[in-house]
Write a protein that holds these residues in place. Structure first.
Motif, mmCIF file in Angstrom:
data_model
loop_
_atom_site.group_PDB
_atom_site.id
_atom_site.type_symbol
_atom_site.label_atom_id
_atom_site.label_comp_id
_atom_site.label_asym_id
_atom_site.label_seq_id
_atom_site.Cartn_x
_atom_site.Cartn_y
_atom_site.Cartn_z
ATOM 1 N N PRO A 103 31.142 8.454 25.667
ATOM 2 C CA PRO A 103 31.357 7.598 26.841
ATOM 3 C C PRO A 103 30.885 6.165 26.639
ATOM 4 N N SER A 104 30.071 5.901 25.602
ATOM 5 C CA SER A 104 29.563 4.547 25.360
ATOM 6 C C SER A 104 30.473 3.760 24.437
ATOM 7 N N CYS A 105 30.731 4.284 23.212
ATOM 8 C CA CYS A 105 31.523 3.549 22.225
ATOM 9 C C CYS A 105 32.926 4.121 22.046
ATOM 10 N N HIS A 106 33.209 5.229 22.762
ATOM 11 C CA HIS A 106 34.532 5.874 22.719
ATOM 12 C C HIS A 106 34.883 6.416 21.322
ATOM 13 N N SER A 107 33.890 6.607 20.504
ATOM 14 C CA SER A 107 34.119 7.185 19.187
ATOM 15 C C SER A 107 34.417 8.672 19.321
ATOM 16 N N GLU A 108 35.219 9.184 18.389
ATOM 17 C CA GLU A 108 35.523 10.609 18.373
ATOM 18 C C GLU A 108 34.642 11.365 17.382
ATOM 19 N N GLU A 109 33.712 10.638 16.754
ATOM 20 C CA GLU A 109 32.766 11.266 15.827
ATOM 21 C C GLU A 109 31.623 11.888 16.617
ATOM 22 N N VAL A 110 31.943 12.964 17.304
ATOM 23 C CA VAL A 110 31.002 13.618 18.214
ATOM 24 C C VAL A 110 30.765 15.043 17.751
ATOM 25 N N VAL A 111 29.505 15.481 17.823
ATOM 26 C CA VAL A 111 29.147 16.853 17.444
ATOM 27 C C VAL A 111 28.363 17.492 18.582
ATOM 28 N N LYS A 112 28.380 18.816 18.591
ATOM 29 C CA LYS A 112 27.583 19.527 19.577
ATOM 30 C C LYS A 112 26.104 19.376 19.246
ATOM 31 N N ASN A 113 25.272 19.320 20.314
ATOM 32 C CA ASN A 113 23.840 19.053 20.102
ATOM 33 C C ASN A 113 22.991 19.915 21.032
ATOM 34 N N GLY A 114 23.221 21.222 20.988
ATOM 35 C CA GLY A 114 22.432 22.127 21.813
ATOM 36 C C GLY A 114 22.851 22.094 23.277
ATOM 37 N N ARG A 115 21.919 22.506 24.141
ATOM 38 C CA ARG A 115 22.200 22.546 25.577
ATOM 39 C C ARG A 115 21.115 21.818 26.354
ATOM 40 N N SER A 116 21.503 21.296 27.497
ATOM 41 C CA SER A 116 20.558 20.584 28.363
ATOM 42 C C SER A 116 19.691 21.584 29.109
ATOM 43 N N ARG A 117 18.699 21.082 29.842
ATOM 44 C CA ARG A 117 17.816 21.978 30.597
ATOM 45 C C ARG A 117 18.550 22.669 31.746
ATOM 46 N N HIS A 118 19.738 22.169 32.090
ATOM 47 C CA HIS A 118 20.538 22.816 33.124
ATOM 48 C C HIS A 118 21.546 23.801 32.524
ATOM 49 N N GLY A 119 21.499 23.992 31.180
ATOM 50 C CA GLY A 119 22.365 24.958 30.529
ATOM 51 C C GLY A 119 23.722 24.418 30.125
ATOM 52 N N LYS A 120 23.945 23.123 30.266
ATOM 53 C CA LYS A 120 25.229 22.539 29.903
ATOM 54 C C LYS A 120 25.253 22.155 28.424
#
Length: 246
Positions: free
Chosen positions: A9-26
């Motif tokens: 959402p910041s630089c609109h790059s598609e070089e994105v990887v999964k990084n675990g889950r948030s404290r809300h389970g997302k």
């Protein structure tokens, strides 16, 4: 085929990887290019200035902080922190329109309130200009002569020099107020009706003053700031009127 990952959402790059889950389970994601970590449809969102303006208006109505949070679907903790910060910036000095030196008539009265528990009584002392209906004096404390004197001292200088005050019979007043400027009257005379009517308005608009409520203040400084905040709003909303007869 694996589903495509969302763009940053910041630089609109598609070089994105999964990084675990948030404290809300997302599912959490991280951008390899800018390092931004994010989730889709986050529960937390920044409060806009328009939303803060709505909150400021709701604080002038008989709505509890919890009620404001429920109605706007925002965090009650955030609302409390916002109000606490706002309270620090509320002026506790009278802001009234300039008056010429002439005979002025003032009505005074006090109403009961409490902070945290009913045993901690906090009386709201008020003074009103009979002609303009402005609140020209306010003090919050006990029901003693010291508080009556503090109310008199809170009046602008022109009122302390020229005004004659009218209020009901209370033993502390003759001791605290100048005898030549004070007129004790009974409620049957209706000479304190304006300030008594404002007391009703204050109870109806400031939830902390509503009887048998859960909206009462836990801290004295918040209690005082809420009352002063409404007084400033009330004075600013009055029509312009001369305080001296022509």
């Amino acid at each position: 085929m694996k589903p495509a990952l969302p763009a940053c959402p910041s630089c609109h790059s598609e070089e994105v990887v999964k990084n675990g889950r948030s404290r809300h389970g997302k599912q959490s994601y991280r951008c390899r290019d800018c390092g931004r970590q994010f989730v889709l449809d986050p529960q937390w969102r920044p409060i806009s200035e328009e939303m803060k303006e709505i909150i400021d208006r709701l604080l002038l109505e008989k709505i509890s902080l919890a009620g404001i949070a429920r109605a706007l679907q925002i965090s009650e903790l955030w609302v409390q922190q916002y109000v606490n910060q706002k309270s620090k910036n509320v002026s506790q000095e009278m802001q009234v329109r300039p008056k010429p030196k002439c005979r002025l008539t003032v009505q005074m009265d006090e109403l009961w309130s409490f902070v945290d528990r009913k045993g901690d009584e906090q009386w709201v002392w008020l003074a009103m200009d009979v002609v303009t209906r402005e609140i020209i004096g306010c003090y919050i404390g006990d029901r003693s002569g010291t508080s009556a004197q503090a109310l008199w001292n809170s009046l602008p200088a022109v009122y302390r020099q020229c005004a004659v005050s009218k209020r009901d019979f209370w033993v502390s007043d003759p001791v605290a107020l100048p005898s030549t400027r004070h007129r004790a009257v009974g409620k049957e005379t209706s000479l304190t009706s304006y300030i008594e009517r404002f007391n009703c308005t204050l109870r109806q608009r400031v939830s902390r003053l509503v009887r048998k409520t859960l909206s009462f203040s836990k801290k004295l400084e918040d209690h005082i700031s809420a009352i002063w905040n409404f007084i400033h709003y009330y004075n600013a909303s009055l029509p312009i009127n001369s305080s001296c007869p022509l």
